[in-house]
Write a protein that holds these residues in place. Structure first.
Motif, PDB file in Angstrom:
ATOM      1  N   PHE A  33     -11.361  -6.815  10.884  1.00 22.85           N
ATOM      2  CA  PHE A  33     -11.852  -7.599   9.196  1.00 22.85           C
ATOM      3  C   PHE A  33     -12.126  -8.956   9.118  1.00 22.85           C
ATOM      4  N   PHE A  34     -11.091  -9.221   8.943  1.00 24.08           N
ATOM      5  CA  PHE A  34     -11.403 -11.001   8.805  1.00 24.08           C
ATOM      6  C   PHE A  34     -11.349 -11.197  10.215  1.00 24.08           C
ATOM      7  N   ALA A  35     -11.936 -10.750  11.480  1.00 27.00           N
ATOM      8  CA  ALA A  35     -12.802 -11.475  12.504  1.00 27.00           C
ATOM      9  C   ALA A  35     -13.995 -11.136  12.789  1.00 27.00           C
ATOM     10  N   GLY A  36     -14.222 -10.564  11.945  1.00 29.02           N
ATOM     11  CA  GLY A  36     -15.965 -10.100  11.638  1.00 29.02           C
ATOM     12  C   GLY A  36     -16.179  -8.703  12.407  1.00 29.02           C
ATOM     13  N   ARG A  37     -15.515  -8.187  12.842  1.00 23.88           N
ATOM     14  CA  ARG A  37     -15.494  -6.665  13.929  1.00 23.88           C
ATOM     15  C   ARG A  37     -16.426  -6.070  13.886  1.00 23.88           C
ATOM     16  N   SER A  38     -15.281  -5.964  12.066  1.00 23.28           N
ATOM     17  CA  SER A  38     -15.936  -4.315  11.701  1.00 23.28           C
ATOM     18  C   SER A  38     -15.831  -4.677  10.096  1.00 23.28           C
ATOM     19  N   ARG A  39     -15.731  -3.906   9.303  1.00 26.90           N
ATOM     20  CA  ARG A  39     -15.893  -3.779   7.373  1.00 26.90           C
ATOM     21  C   ARG A  39     -14.221  -3.182   7.401  1.00 26.90           C
ATOM     22  N   PHE A  40     -14.572  -3.649   5.908  1.00 26.99           N
ATOM     23  CA  PHE A  40     -13.013  -3.855   5.470  1.00 26.99           C
ATOM     24  C   PHE A  40     -12.615  -2.588   5.264  1.00 26.99           C
ATOM     25  N   PRO A  41     -11.056  -2.338   6.101  1.00 26.67           N
ATOM     26  CA  PRO A  41     -10.462  -0.476   5.990  1.00 26.67           C
ATOM     27  C   PRO A  41     -11.111   0.209   5.185  1.00 26.67           C
ATOM     28  N   ARG A  42     -10.998   1.381   4.950  1.00 24.49           N
ATOM     29  CA  ARG A  42     -11.382   2.437   4.474  1.00 24.49           C
ATOM     30  C   ARG A  42     -10.070   3.494   3.896  1.00 24.49           C
ATOM     31  N   PHE A  43     -10.259   4.605   3.227  1.00 27.22           N
ATOM     32  CA  PHE A  43      -9.778   5.224   3.465  1.00 27.22           C
ATOM     33  C   PHE A  43      -9.733   6.393   4.114  1.00 27.22           C
ATOM     34  N   ARG A  44      -8.867   6.780   4.474  1.00 26.19           N
ATOM     35  CA  ARG A  44      -9.197   8.581   5.177  1.00 26.19           C
ATOM     36  C   ARG A  44      -8.771   9.563   4.725  1.00 26.19           C
ATOM     37  N   SER A  45      -9.934  10.801   4.604  1.00 28.96           N
ATOM     38  CA  SER A  45     -10.259  11.221   3.638  1.00 28.96           C
ATOM     39  C   SER A  45      -9.459  12.975   4.435  1.00 28.96           C
ATOM     40  N   ALA A  46      -8.975  13.760   3.657  1.00 25.54           N
ATOM     41  CA  ALA A  46      -8.759  14.917   4.201  1.00 25.54           C
ATOM     42  C   ALA A  46      -9.571  15.562   4.750  1.00 25.54           C
ATOM     43  N   ARG A  47     -11.108  15.286   4.240  1.00 30.44           N
ATOM     44  CA  ARG A  47     -12.357  16.437   4.319  1.00 30.44           C
ATOM     45  C   ARG A  47     -12.824  15.492   5.803  1.00 30.44           C
ATOM     46  N   ASP A  48     -12.334  14.508   6.054  1.00 29.26           N
ATOM     47  CA  ASP A  48     -12.623  13.844   6.984  1.00 29.26           C
ATOM     48  C   ASP A  48     -12.918  15.123   8.882  1.00 29.26           C
ATOM     49  N   PRO A  49     -13.549  15.067   9.592  1.00 28.52           N
ATOM     50  CA  PRO A  49     -13.917  15.955  10.606  1.00 28.52           C
ATOM     51  C   PRO A  49     -13.001  16.100  11.787  1.00 28.52           C
TER      52      PRO A  49
ATOM     53  N   LYS B  79     -26.920 -14.983  20.713  1.00 26.79           N
ATOM     54  CA  LYS B  79     -26.105 -15.538  20.131  1.00 26.79           C
ATOM     55  C   LYS B  79     -26.145 -14.460  19.115  1.00 26.79           C
ATOM     56  N   PRO B  80     -24.243 -14.037  18.644  1.00 28.09           N
ATOM     57  CA  PRO B  80     -24.006 -13.310  18.324  1.00 28.09           C
ATOM     58  C   PRO B  80     -24.036 -13.185  17.014  1.00 28.09           C
ATOM     59  N   ARG B  81     -24.465 -13.093  15.684  1.00 23.29           N
ATOM     60  CA  ARG B  81     -24.462 -13.096  14.450  1.00 23.29           C
ATOM     61  C   ARG B  81     -23.063 -12.523  13.751  1.00 23.29           C
ATOM     62  N   GLN B  82     -22.867 -14.442  13.061  1.00 22.14           N
ATOM     63  CA  GLN B  82     -21.765 -14.196  12.702  1.00 22.14           C
ATOM     64  C   GLN B  82     -21.565 -13.147  10.883  1.00 22.14           C
ATOM     65  N   ARG B  83     -20.992 -11.931  11.123  1.00 18.00           N
ATOM     66  CA  ARG B  83     -21.212 -11.148  10.629  1.00 18.00           C
ATOM     67  C   ARG B  83     -20.031 -11.176   8.538  1.00 18.00           C
ATOM     68  N   ALA B  84     -21.507 -11.072   7.231  1.00 13.94           N
ATOM     69  CA  ALA B  84     -20.231 -11.445   6.348  1.00 13.94           C
ATOM     70  C   ALA B  84     -19.162 -10.502   6.125  1.00 13.94           C
ATOM     71  N   ALA B  85     -18.324 -10.966   5.100  1.00 15.87           N
ATOM     72  CA  ALA B  85     -17.278 -10.882   4.688  1.00 15.87           C
ATOM     73  C   ALA B  85     -18.022  -9.381   4.308  1.00 15.87           C
ATOM     74  N   SER B  86     -17.157  -8.146   4.117  1.00 17.61           N
ATOM     75  CA  SER B  86     -18.099  -7.467   2.866  1.00 17.61           C
ATOM     76  C   SER B  86     -16.935  -7.362   1.653  1.00 17.61           C
ATOM     77  N   THR B  87     -18.142  -7.490   0.850  1.00 21.13           N
ATOM     78  CA  THR B  87     -17.835  -7.258  -0.492  1.00 21.13           C
ATOM     79  C   THR B  87     -17.129  -6.069  -1.277  1.00 21.13           C
ATOM     80  N   ASN B  88     -17.406  -4.916  -0.125  1.00 18.95           N
ATOM     81  CA  ASN B  88     -16.855  -3.442  -0.821  1.00 18.95           C
ATOM     82  C   ASN B  88     -15.544  -3.057  -0.439  1.00 18.95           C
ATOM     83  N   PRO B  89     -14.396  -2.937  -1.966  1.00 16.50           N
ATOM     84  CA  PRO B  89     -12.796  -2.018  -1.387  1.00 16.50           C
ATOM     85  C   PRO B  89     -12.997  -1.186   0.025  1.00 16.50           C
TER      86      PRO B  89
END
Length: 408
Positions: free
Chosen positions: A90-106, A390-400
């Motif tokens: 997340f801090f390197a801009g490669r993914s979004r902010f970590p999200r909680f894992r749901s028990a309903r996740d397939p 050129k790769p685009r710089q991904r902005a930091a997510s504002t959502n927990p």
């Protein structure tokens, strides 16, 4: 590289593996909640939280909770390491902010850090799972390749268990033909090459499609949590598993055939996440609180078609097997291959390209694939694998190659 292979645990082993997956999800979510509470302004803890401090606190937690102590400490620590890696991405801009894992996740599972394998015969082998023992899996790769693995991950999806063994990347397939190819991906034609070859991704057969829709209608009428509801879900999972295996097999065969035929492939650098994003709502300024039509239903259908075409998986596996150049996709379908004129009116339909400047006519997807190849050779000559955009710089997510159709 991951070698994914089918696992065949016994009923007792399967119950313990489900327990490991639940513990890994609990520890991951607990660690994420703890990290989300810590801020520089509100220091709820005396020291900054890290994977090392969380592992020490996990040891204390296992002393208090008997049900958590029944699981493996190694598997639970790896879940915290997965969380730490998610924050690094997340801090390197490669993914979004970590999200909680749901028990309903397939999909659910856990990681095995210390890999131990033993071979039964040329078709079967076993992997050592902490606090479970040796679990049998089907050898679909060479055992020598699996032995090179450093870690593994057990995943439960659509009613089946699989193990993915992490191994060093394989060597690329040497074609040594001196031939280059441009590849245009689409919905009507999944893959179109610059030499006029069209390859279509597989889907449900008409009979399977009717059965899938009938099962969905049946599921909507059943009570959640009932035995009939569970049986219908299992039938739907079986159909999804069949389609997923079919598409994975298509990707592997197609990319291998292209790697054995060409030395260099040029593809578009598509932002699939942005292309499949839902349309923004259109507020009605005249009537506050209401919205105008935004074609969300049509866009949803297009998004499903794009994701079903496996563009991302196809491009990723192709780059792992041969030299690939990613080019800027702008105007590749509007540019004339003959006179280089760019005009949207030249694209008469999805399949027909007729240049209004010089009269050149060709299949629209073939013309686009040729433009992609020309752009790769012109922009990045002699530097295979590099991105021309050129790769685009991904902005930091504002959502927990399967069955193909050749156009003369």
């Amino acid at each position: 590289m991951s070698l994914k292979q089918r696992m065949y645990p016994t009923e007792e082993q399967q119950a313990l593996m489900v327990m490991h997956a639940e513990h890994a999800r609990f520890v991951y979510n607990l660690g994420l909640e703890q990290r989300s509470m810590w801020t520089k302004d509100k220091r709820h803890f005396r020291q900054k939280i890290s994977v090392y401090t969380q592992c020490r606190e996990l040891t204390e937690l296992r002393r208090e909770l008997d049900w958590l102590r029944a699981g493996s400490a190694v598997i639970q620590q790896v879940a915290l390491r997965d969380l730490d890696q998610a924050f690094k991405n997340f801090f390197a801009g490669r993914s979004r902010f970590p999200r909680f894992r749901s028990a309903r996740d397939p999909k659910s599972g856990f990681a095995i850090r210390n890999l131990a394998l033993r071979r039964i015969n040329h078709k079967w082998a076993q992997i050592l799972v902490p606090k479970i023992g040796w679990v049998k899996f089907r050898l679909t790769y060479h055992y020598q390749d699996a032995q090179q693995g450093s870690s593994a991950r057990a995943v439960h999806h659509n009613g089946l268990w699989h193990v993915s063994i992490s191994t060093p990347p394989r060597q690329k397939v040497p074609a040594d033909t001196g031939a280059n190819v441009g590849i245009d991906v689409g919905v009507a034609n999944t893959v179109a090459t610059s030499v006029g070859i069209f390859i279509q991704a597989p889907s449900f057969t008409p009979g399977e499609q009717r059965r899938f829709l009938a099962l969905q209608r049946t599921l909507a009428r059943q009570k959640k949590g009932s035995n009939r509801h569970a049986r219908t879900l299992a039938k739907l999972a079986s159909l999804r598993r069949t389609l997923n295996d079919r598409r994975t097999n298509w990707v592997e065969q197609t990319t291998t055939a292209l790697a054995r035929t060409y030395d260099l492939a040029a593809v578009e650098d598509l932002k699939i996440v942005n292309m499949t994003r839902r349309p923004a709502p259109r507020p009605d300024l005249d009537t506050p609180g209401s919205f105008l039509p935004n074609n969300a239903r049509a866009k949803a259908g297009l998004n499903r078609a794009i994701l079903a075409s496996c563009w991302g998986q196809f491009t990723t596996r192709l780059a792992q097997k041969m030299d690939v150049v990613r080019v800027d996709p702008r105007n590749t379908s509007r540019r004339c291959q003959s006179c280089k004129n760019v005009n949207a009116l030249s694209r008469e339909s999805q399949a027909v390209f007729a240049c209004i400047e010089c009269g050149y006519r060709a299949h629209a997807d073939t013309n686009a694939a040729q433009n992609i190849l020309d752009r790769a050779l012109t922009t990045n000559p002699g530097t295979p694998g590099a991105r021309t955009q050129k790769p685009r710089q991904r902005a930091a997510s504002t959502n927990p190659l399967p069955t193909v159709q050749t156009v003369g």
